[in-house]
Design a protein around this motif. Structure first.
Motif, PDB file in Angstrom:
ATOM      1  N   LYS A 106       0.815  -1.212   0.000  1.00 56.72           N
ATOM      2  CA  LYS A 106       0.000   0.000   0.000  1.00 56.72           C
ATOM      3  C   LYS A 106       0.849   1.263   0.000  1.00 56.72           C
ATOM      4  O   LYS A 106       0.339   2.359  -0.213  1.00 56.72           O
ATOM      5  N   GLU A 107       2.155   1.112   0.234  1.00 61.61           N
ATOM      6  CA  GLU A 107       3.058   2.260   0.281  1.00 61.61           C
ATOM      7  C   GLU A 107       3.506   2.713  -1.109  1.00 61.61           C
ATOM      8  O   GLU A 107       4.089   3.780  -1.263  1.00 61.61           O
ATOM      9  N   ASP A 133       2.341   3.325  -5.154  1.00 56.99           N
ATOM     10  CA  ASP A 133       1.145   3.549  -5.980  1.00 56.99           C
ATOM     11  C   ASP A 133       0.879   2.406  -6.957  1.00 56.99           C
ATOM     12  O   ASP A 133      -0.267   1.985  -7.135  1.00 56.99           O
ATOM     13  N   LYS A 152      -0.845  -0.771  -5.110  1.00 61.82           N
ATOM     14  CA  LYS A 152      -1.885  -0.593  -4.094  1.00 61.82           C
ATOM     15  C   LYS A 152      -3.099  -1.492  -4.304  1.00 61.82           C
ATOM     16  O   LYS A 152      -3.717  -1.960  -3.350  1.00 61.82           O
ATOM     17  N   LYS A 153      -3.464  -1.731  -5.550  1.00 64.71           N
ATOM     18  CA  LYS A 153      -4.689  -2.478  -5.838  1.00 64.71           C
ATOM     19  C   LYS A 153      -4.462  -3.986  -5.950  1.00 64.71           C
ATOM     20  O   LYS A 153      -5.406  -4.745  -6.148  1.00 64.71           O
TER      21      LYS A 153
END
Length: 580
Positions: free
Chosen positions: A104-105, A107, A110-111
């Motif tokens: 999550k850190e 970009d 993240k998904k």
């Protein structure tokens, strides 16, 4: 017979950055995706990850990423790998949850949500190979070793491990499972070497727990504990000791809250009394003898944060008279100088610094006797020492020969070296793939190279010297003479003559250059740089970074109109009498 290859993209001849590739026929299995913290000369670099270009080029052949444990040296590079290629990720429940925090850190990752929970009873058949696991002992629960089962025999990767019968549930090594893997036949063993230089027995976790309790109980003031965020065994021992002694615990590490919450929610970290955990903002509400502050620092490295505490730059804590700073982790050799400097700063602030490693031998890695014990259980045909500097890999190899392994069956790999197995099942070098360091600086990935690091080093040691001049290229003359500025090179007030002479040298060089027939922007800057560099070295015996700035004034082919400022319009107001 399967075609088996092994490539270390990181983790050999260095500490950390574990990433190993096992290819069986056309299928690629990635074992760990870790980072390492920068060395001293890597100025401004946050951390270093492996070069993944080989994997990206062959992404269609990757079956998945298999993680051994939740420390940064095993999962830290995962977000950057998943930003380039979406492949399944396999690991224990805690390891996967910690990996989710990491992705999550960044970009680009993240998904991502293709995670699979495994344990030592899991077997996954990929056709070309069967992947299975075994429990190991490390400083974090649910650590696993990985077995890549091929027709030629098992390729076994230990991850970080040690043997300690005194550990609690979730940390135990399954010796019977190791024996079972050994009876199946081990083609190659990739084994942790980080603590292989010593045959001294590390303290058991129960001994460490007792020592932490005794040290805290003997102190009347505040206790500030410095630990690595991922060392959950040590964090558990600190929390247990604090609660027994009636001390309130404040977590001040940037990663710690998330890691503790995740481990606690999964039942991997036990907090007997939640009321003893306080917000760091409330530290001043408690007496010093009631407090224990647990600091893990950014990316789990607490030493810099201790310096911030000692110099008043930390947002919650300032070290003062009567504070005990207790470091419960064992820093690597590369951090010894930083530890000494940190200790000095802590003492200047009025605190006292102690280290657990000064009283007990502490390590989460196998010593030489443990390594030999593992070799005796698995009886591998070939050995590749990993996770360590060259001297540690070499010592591991020597210990292997002591228990009967032949030198030709031991391979001290270089990063990127491709190892294949011949018809007899022996190691055979077979080319190289790209495996350079990729440096992460802020949000930049790989945009920092040796030239940038060299310039940063020069800037930090010699400073910068800037010369600004304005010319007319059309008229071939200087419009505004040189102005010079410097930072980190000389003290300007005591070097006015040097500055004036430097400006004159630039004027003379530019004037001579403009008198010539040719003009090139790169060439004129190079002339200024060479002239200034030679002059400054002759005067000071130092070589600052010289930055020439040449500006051009262009002639307008139209007349400049004269702008007349309009007169302010004043309205006439008739005066009237006020009637009561």
């Amino acid at each position: 017979m399967s075609n088996v290859k092994i490539v270390a993209l990181g983790g050999v001849r260095e500490f950390g950055k574990n990433m190993y590739v096992v290819e069986v026929d056309d299928v690629i299995f990635i074992l760990d995706a870790g980072l390492k913290y920068p060395e001293t000369e890597m100025l401004g670099v946050d951390f270093v990850i492996p070069d993944m270009s080989y994997l990206v080029e062959n992404a269609d052949r990757v079956a998945g990423v298999f993680l051994t444990h939740g420390h940064p040296d095993a999962i830290g590079a995962l977000p950057y790998l998943l930003s380039e290629m979406a492949v399944p990720v396999f690991g224990s429940q805690l390891t996967v949850e910690l990996a989710k925090i990491r992705i999550k850190e960044v970009d680009g990752s993240k998904k991502f949500d293709d995670f699979h929970i495994v344990d030592e009873s899991t077997e996954i058949d990929f056709g070309a190979a069967v992947i299975s696991f075994f429990s190991t002992t490390h400083t974090i629960p649910e650590s696993l070793g990985i077995v890549v089962g091929t027709e030629n025999g098992n390729v076994v990767y230990t991850g970080d491990f040690k043997f300690d019968p005194a550990v609690g549930e979730g940390y135990k090594t399954n010796i019977s499972r190791l024996a079972e893997i050994g009876t199946q036949g081990v083609l190659a063993l990739l084994s942790d070497s980080a603590n292989g230089l010593t045959n001294l027995q590390s303290a058991s976790e129960s001994e460490i727990s007792d020592k932490i309790f005794d040290t805290i109980s003997d102190w009347d003031g505040r206790v500030i504990i410095a630990s690595v965020a991922g060392n959950l065994a040590r964090i558990q021992q600190v929390i247990d000791s604090a609660i027994k002694l009636g001390r309130y615990v404040a977590f001040t590490g940037q990663d710690l809250d998330l890691i503790v919450k995740t481990a606690s929610d999964l039942g991997k970290l036990r907090i007997d009394d939640d009321k003893m955990i306080i917000d760091p903002k409330d530290i001043n509400k408690y007496e010093d003898k009631e407090l224990l502050i647990l600091e893990t620092g950014r990316m789990g490295e607490p030493l810099k944060t201790l310096t911030d505490m000692a110099t008043g730059r930390h947002r919650f804590v300032k070290i003062k008279e009567g504070d005990l700073v207790y470091t419960v982790t064992s820093p690597t050799i590369s951090y010894e100088t930083k530890v000494a400097k940190t200790e000095n700063i802590v003492y200047r602030a009025g605190g006292i610094m102690k280290m657990l490693s000064s009283d007990l031998r502490v390590s989460g890695h196998a010593n030489s006797r443990d390594l030999q014990f593992l070799l005796d259980i698995l009886k591998p045909k070939n050995l590749m020492p990993i996770q360590g500097e060259y001297r540690e890999l070499q010592t591991h190899a020597e210990h292997a020969m002591e228990v009967g392994m032949l030198p030709e069956n031991i391979f001290l790999a270089k990063r990127g070296e491709v190892i294949t197995f011949n018809a007899e099942g022996n190691f055979e070098p077979n080319g190289v793939v790209s495996a350079e360091n990729v440096m992460i600086d802020g949000s930049g990935v790989g945009d920092i190279g040796n030239i940038v690091l060299r310039d940063r080093k020069v800037l930090s040691e010699e400073g910068i010297f800037i010369a600004v001049i304005t010319i007319s290229k059309h008229e071939k003359k200087i419009i505004s003479k040189t102005k010079v500025h410097t930072r980190g090179f000389v003290y300007v007030k005591n070097s006015r003559n040097l500055m004036k002479e430097a400006a004159i040298k630039v004027d003379e060089k530019v004037k001579a250059y403009l008198a010539g027939d040719n003009f090139d922007w790169a060439e004129i800057k190079s002339e200024i740089r060479d002239t200034l560099g030679k002059f400054l070295y002759d005067q000071t015996k130092r070589r600052p970074v010289v930055l020439p700035v040449v500006m051009e004034v262009r002639q307008n082919d139209f007349r400049q109109k004269r702008h007349v400022k309009p007169k302010k319009k004043v309205e006439k107001v008739e005066k009237t009498e006020k009637i009561d």
